[in-house]
Design a protein around this motif. Structure first.
Motif, mmCIF file in Angstrom:
data_model
loop_
_atom_site.group_PDB
_atom_site.id
_atom_site.type_symbol
_atom_site.label_atom_id
_atom_site.label_comp_id
_atom_site.label_asym_id
_atom_site.label_seq_id
_atom_site.Cartn_x
_atom_site.Cartn_y
_atom_site.Cartn_z
ATOM 1 N N LEU A 22 32.858 45.781 -81.155
ATOM 2 C CA LEU A 22 31.581 46.073 -81.102
ATOM 3 C C LEU A 22 30.755 45.590 -82.953
ATOM 4 O O LEU A 22 30.886 47.351 -83.302
ATOM 5 N N ARG A 23 30.375 44.919 -83.362
ATOM 6 C CA ARG A 23 30.714 45.332 -84.928
ATOM 7 C C ARG A 23 29.027 44.500 -84.750
ATOM 8 O O ARG A 23 28.278 43.300 -84.504
ATOM 9 N N CYS A 24 28.096 44.811 -85.871
ATOM 10 C CA CYS A 24 26.762 44.065 -86.194
ATOM 11 C C CYS A 24 27.161 42.776 -87.320
ATOM 12 O O CYS A 24 27.735 42.627 -88.132
ATOM 13 N N PHE A 25 26.506 41.669 -86.468
ATOM 14 C CA PHE A 25 27.413 40.267 -86.961
ATOM 15 C C PHE A 25 26.193 40.101 -88.400
ATOM 16 O O PHE A 25 26.882 40.065 -89.501
ATOM 17 N N MET A 26 25.500 41.374 -88.610
ATOM 18 C CA MET A 26 24.710 40.738 -90.296
ATOM 19 C C MET A 26 24.765 41.169 -91.193
ATOM 20 O O MET A 26 24.810 40.703 -92.131
ATOM 21 N N CYS A 27 25.223 42.569 -90.713
ATOM 22 C CA CYS A 27 26.266 43.601 -92.017
ATOM 23 C C CYS A 27 27.152 43.745 -92.131
ATOM 24 O O CYS A 27 28.298 44.100 -92.694
ATOM 25 N N LEU A 28 28.169 43.386 -90.616
ATOM 26 C CA LEU A 28 29.880 44.149 -90.467
ATOM 27 C C LEU A 28 29.744 45.381 -89.747
ATOM 28 O O LEU A 28 31.015 45.977 -90.304
ATOM 29 N N ASN A 29 28.843 46.069 -89.775
ATOM 30 C CA ASN A 29 29.188 47.484 -89.584
ATOM 31 C C ASN A 29 30.110 47.743 -88.077
ATOM 32 O O ASN A 29 30.014 46.613 -87.796
ATOM 33 N N VAL A 30 30.485 47.904 -88.346
ATOM 34 C CA VAL A 30 30.881 48.304 -86.727
ATOM 35 C C VAL A 30 30.607 49.799 -86.004
ATOM 36 O O VAL A 30 30.327 50.513 -86.862
ATOM 37 N N PHE A 31 30.576 49.746 -84.577
ATOM 38 C CA PHE A 31 29.908 50.727 -83.463
ATOM 39 C C PHE A 31 31.078 51.032 -82.319
ATOM 40 O O PHE A 31 31.696 50.153 -81.940
#
Length: 380
Positions: A147-156
């Protein structure tokens, strides 16, 4: 027979232009969301419920967002989608949209972002959309197991945390105190509570708190129902979220997605655990400096363990042989090496002892057990 693309184009030609009154910002937002949902494969998400991602048009939930996308396209027609977000006010307006593999239904062109889709429908297909308004659509891409933010690639590892994170990319409303940004005014208003300092008395007792948030937490924990975490499969409630996660794994076979480290492929149950690992191992952050020498450490505990070298303090005692050690780690190593053969195990904790008398002393001193009851248990 006309193709699907030709039918959409014919429908477009018959479509009347939407009349928007000057300053009617809310209606512009509704038009943008409706056009994207009707003429692309984007899927709106109501929330992440107890079972999975919830449909905006019915009560169904799906653990896999791809299943929600298929369900929405197959089970809900354009007449339902055309009324999406009708009745919502501007102060709380926000749309959660799955834009995985986003493409235009009219021309089949691949589009990367919501903003680009809004402009594409306007420029290429003569749809009256409004690229000029601040976007209140939070976009999500579900690609792979992470599960990742596609804008900054941070993972959650939780959709709720990812959703909160998206406010950092859509700073439509900004806090005057700390400069934090939020997608709508309602979320900003809820945030400002953390900055309200004063005297806030509990409605149920005499305690007073300096912030509204602290008072709310007190009321919930001391006077309310703490079983707030509900299982979406059987409706059983739990005091703590990790109890619920254990229940989901053991009873329903549902495990929370882990957060994988991209640098070394280790996996963590929580995002916090992954962040600590990244800071300690890969960023090698060392914020705690020894005042006696030049050594630096990641955590306060590591610094305290090191400080024993300078102070000579020995506070950790072995309960079996009564020796003292400066570090807890050294004591544990001693227990593992010297007292590995302990046959008298405490039923109250994990400690074991070589002699029955030591176990009895431990039970009476640490667990307040009555000597007589301990003796009777040992005889049985």
């Amino acid at each position: 027979m006309k193709t699907k693309s030709e039918r959409l184009e014919a429908k477009l030609k018959k479509k009347k232009q939407v009349k928007i009154k000057p300053g009617a910002e809310l209606q512009k937002h509704r038009v943008n969301a409706r056009e994207v949902i009707l003429y692309s494969n984007a899927t709106p998400i109501r929330c992440r419920g107890g079972v999975g991602y919830a449909c905006c048009f019915c009560k169904d939930q799906f653990p896999d967002p791809g299943d929600l996308k298929r369900h929405t396209n197959e089970s809900h027609d354009d007449s339902e989608k055309s009324t999406f977000m009708k009745g919502r006010d501007m102060i709380s307006y926000v749309v959660k949209l799955d834009i995985t593999a986003l493409k235009c239904k009219i021309c089949d062109e691949n589009i990367d972002t919501v903003e680009a889709m809004i402009e594409h429908l306007n420029a290429s297909h003569n749809h009256e959309t409004f690229p000029d308004v601040k976007n209140h659509i939070l976009p999500f891409k579900f690609e792979g197991d992470t599960l990742r933010c596609f804008m900054c690639l941070n993972v959650f590892n939780k959709f709720k945390v990812l959703q909160e994170h998206m406010n950092t990319h859509y700073r439509n409303f900004v806090c005057d105190v700390c400069d934090a940004g939020f997608v709508n005014r309602h979320i900003l208003y809820c945030h400002t509570e953390i900055h309200r300092i004063g005297s806030f008395k509990c409605d149920h007792c005499q305690l007073v708190f300096e912030t509204v948030r602290k008072r709310k937490f007190h009321i919930r924990s001391a006077h309310g129902d703490m079983n707030l975490h509900k299982c979406g499969y059987c409706n059983q409630r739990f005091r703590e979220n990790w109890y619920k996660n254990e229940h989901l794994a053991e009873v329903h076979g549902v495990k929370s997605p882990s957060v994988k480290c991209q640098a070394c492929d280790k996996a963590f149950d929580t995002r916090q655990g992954w962040l600590l690992h990244t800071k300690r191992v890969h960023l090698m952050q060392k914020q705690h400096k020894c005042s006696e020498c030049e050594m630096e450490f990641f955590s306060k505990r590591e610094l305290n363990d090191h400080a024993v070298k300078h102070t000579g303090s020995r506070e950790h005692q072995c309960e079996i042989c009564m020796k003292f050690y400066g570090r807890l780690k050294t004591l544990k190593d001693h227990m593992r090496r010297v007292h590995a053969d302990r046959q008298f195990k405490c039923m109250k904790c994990e400690l074991s002892f070589m002699q029955k008398s030591r176990l009895r002393i431990h039970l009476t001193s640490k667990h307040k057990e009555d000597l007589k009851s301990v003796s009777e248990e040992n005889q049985q």
